[in-house]
Every structure is written in C-alpha cells, then in structure tokens.
Design a protein around this motif. Structure first.
Motif, mmCIF file in Angstrom:
data_model
loop_
_atom_site.group_PDB
_atom_site.id
_atom_site.type_symbol
_atom_site.label_atom_id
_atom_site.label_comp_id
_atom_site.label_asym_id
_atom_site.label_seq_id
_atom_site.Cartn_x
_atom_site.Cartn_y
_atom_site.Cartn_z
ATOM 1 N N HIS A 11 34.355 -13.051 46.776
ATOM 2 C CA HIS A 11 34.533 -12.981 48.227
ATOM 3 C C HIS A 11 33.434 -13.784 48.918
ATOM 4 O O HIS A 11 32.468 -14.213 48.282
ATOM 5 N N VAL A 51 39.032 -10.685 50.068
ATOM 6 C CA VAL A 51 38.365 -11.925 49.653
ATOM 7 C C VAL A 51 37.455 -12.456 50.757
ATOM 8 O O VAL A 51 36.712 -13.408 50.553
ATOM 9 N N HIS A 52 37.540 -11.849 51.940
ATOM 10 C CA HIS A 52 36.768 -12.281 53.113
ATOM 11 C C HIS A 52 36.339 -11.020 53.846
ATOM 12 O O HIS A 52 37.140 -10.122 54.084
ATOM 13 N N ILE A 151 40.756 -16.315 46.689
ATOM 14 C CA ILE A 151 39.633 -17.208 46.982
ATOM 15 C C ILE A 151 39.356 -18.047 45.740
ATOM 16 O O ILE A 151 39.507 -17.577 44.603
ATOM 17 N N ALA A 220 34.272 -22.267 52.457
ATOM 18 C CA ALA A 220 34.877 -21.426 51.429
ATOM 19 C C ALA A 220 36.338 -21.811 51.334
ATOM 20 O O ALA A 220 36.975 -22.134 52.348
ATOM 21 N N PHE A 222 40.413 -21.301 49.766
ATOM 22 C CA PHE A 222 41.391 -20.288 49.416
ATOM 23 C C PHE A 222 42.669 -20.962 48.926
ATOM 24 O O PHE A 222 43.218 -21.844 49.593
#
Length: 336
Positions: A11, A51-52, A151, A220, A222
């Motif tokens: 994450h 994941v966030h 992710i 980041a 995804f």
C-alpha cells in the motif's frame, strides 16, 4: 544475504485535510473507497482490504507498505533492526514492522493480513492479424472509471542512490531489473523487483531515483484490467477535468501502457497494464536516462512536450554533471 525477501508492495499512505476531495478523485481513478478508524481507504479488486490509505492532516506522503511472506519474517527483520512487531491497526488485522530508510521514508512491512477472494476479472479478447478469438460479437464500452486490480509499484526520490540501494536490498532482497545511468558510469537509480525465485515478479516494485529537486514520492502505480479499461478510465478522468500528468503511452523499462494523474493534493498516481514479468534468473540491464524519459509510443514526457523543450541528451548531461559534482564533494578526505 538479505534479511528477508518481500513478496510485493502492499500500500501507500498519505495525509490530506479533506477526505471528500480525496475520495472523489480516488473513485474517479478506479478505487473502491470506504472510511474506517478515522481513515479513508481505497481498495482494488484483488481481495486485499486496501492499497491506498489517507489519514487526516496536512497534505503529505507518509509511508509505503511492503508485504512479507510471514510473521516469522517480520520477527527476523525486527530483531535485525532492533524494533518491535506491532499491530498495523488497519482493516485486515495485519502485523507490521516500521522502518525508516536513509532518506527518512517510513517503510511499513506487513504480514498476516486477512484478505477476501479476488473478484472475477474478465480476460480481454482482442482480434489481431495472428488470431481472431472474438467472432460474431461486438465491443461496446460504457463510460466508467478504470477498475484498479492492485497496487504495483512506487517511485521514491533519494539523496544517494547507492546508499539507498544497499539499504533496500539488504533488508528486503530486491533485485535490479534495470539500472539507469545519466552517463556511462554515473548511475542515478534502479528499477528493482521482488526476488520470488522461479515465480514471475513485476519488472519493478520499487524505483529509487536520485534526481534533482526535493525528496518525496514521485508516484504510486496501480494495475488496471486491460488496455480498454485504462483508456475508459483515461476518458472518464479527462471528462471530469482531473489533472493529467502524462500519457497515454508505453514505457520502455517495464513495457507498461500507462497514464498518470495528480490527486487534489499534488500526489501522482499511475494506471498501468501489460507490464513485464521476470524471475530471479533474469539478469540486470543498464539503460540511459534518455530511455527512462522516452516512450515506445504515445505522449512524450511533459518535459519534452513544449515548443522550447530541451533535448533529452542535454537533460541527461546536466543530471550527470550534478551527480558528479555532488559525489565529488561528498567524498571523505581519504577518498578524495
């Protein structure tokens, strides 16, 4: 020998003063959002609880999470670092070891997280000159956000690439897929993947990059379901006047088809699909900074999109000069 070998990224964690603004963007981006324990969570469709993560506070990047294979690995890592294994206090009931890397980034290494079964994910059916699996049926795509599956990686700016590379590899067992050089013999970073033996791993889980400017998370990334899914998500975000950062295009290192967007607080998130997979048997390669900033097809890097854009070779030359000067003045008297 690495202390442990992590399995994947888990994450990314941020702080933001307005959950409604963040949630609106994340849902347009393709995450499933919910609030719990005073935090805002974003999940994909891979069955993992999130994941966030967004905590309430001044806007900033807080941490990146990595997934270890077991609680025993956490205990081994904690003993090496002289820290404790503690409850994560997020949905899923995981345990965590929190470390601080040489540039002050918080790394949350987790294990024991309870997950649901992954949601179904339809395989795309594309007709090509070589094969035509789709017959007597049409493609009709409804406007909608992309569907984030999971992710995939994070990119961190570092102040000393070799120092950071050694720290991350020693603790987490990362392998280099591609090392990037600003000039021959002047490395600025590396795309690093998890060492999962014969099991294929994404081309990169972490990219450490010693680039000019302040430290921080560059982006980041995804994974979404397919090229069509990425393009539908791109059009959805564009129609809602979200801030585009780069794309659509196909990278050279990693080969991913991508697009990048900025959330309301300036954090950059990437959609991607169709990335490279390597095993531990695949050797590292070296690539130029020009290749890092180039695309195989698609929108050029924003640095090179304007009429007065600098030549990529000039950007690489200036970066190499800055790195050489910094390394010269960071030597000890004995080294000099």
């Amino acid at each position: 020998m690495a202390i442990i070998k992590v399995e994947d990224i888990a994450h990314v964690r941020f702080a933001a003063p307005d959950f409604a603004l963040m949630r609106g963007f994340l849902e347009d981006f393709g995450l499933v959002c919910y609030e719990a324990r005073g935090r805002l969570y974003g999940a994909g469709s891979d069955g993992r609880p999130f994941v966030h993560v967004t905590e309430r506070g001044d806007a900033k990047f807080l941490a990146v999470g990595l997934r270890a294979a077991s609680i025993a690995d956490l205990e081994r890592l904690a003993a090496h670092e002289g820290v404790a294994v503690a409850p994560l206090n997020d949905p899923g009931g995981a345990m965590v070891v929190r470390l601080t890397d040489p540039d002050g980034y918080c790394i949350e290494v987790i294990a024991g997280q309870a997950c649901d079964a992954p949601a179904p994910c339809a395989a795309p059916r594309f007709n090509s000159a070589a094969a035509k699996p789709r017959q007597r049926e049409t493609i009709r795509l409804a406007p909608a956000p992309a569907h984030v599956r999971r992710i995939g990686h994070a990119v961190l700016k570092v102040s000393d690439f070799r120092r950071s590379e050694a720290w991350w590899k020693e603790r987490f067992g990362f392998l280099t897929s591609d090392e990037i050089e600003a000039a021959p013999g002047v490395p600025l970073g590396a795309f690093m993947r998890c060492d999962r033996g014969d099991l294929p791993s994404d081309h990169h889980t972490i990219f450490l990059a010693q680039l000019p400017g302040p430290l921080g998370l560059l982006h980041a990334a995804f994974e979404v379901e397919s090229l069509d899914d990425l393009m539908c998500g791109h059009e959805w975000l564009k129609a809602r006047s979200r801030e585009a950062a780069w794309g659509v295009g196909r990278h050279i290192m990693g080969s991913q088809i991508f697009d990048y967007w900025k959330d309301p607080f300036g954090n950059e998130l990437e959609h991607w699909t169709d990335g490279d997979l390597f095993t531990a048997a695949d050797p590292p390669a070296k690539q130029t900074m020009q290749a890092l900033l180039a695309v195989q097809w698609g929108a050029p890097h924003p640095m090179f999109a304007g009429k007065l854009a600098p030549p990529p070779g000039l950007v690489a030359w200036i970066t190499a000069l800055q790195l050489r000067i910094k390394r010269l003045f960071s030597r000890t008297p004995k080294e000099a």
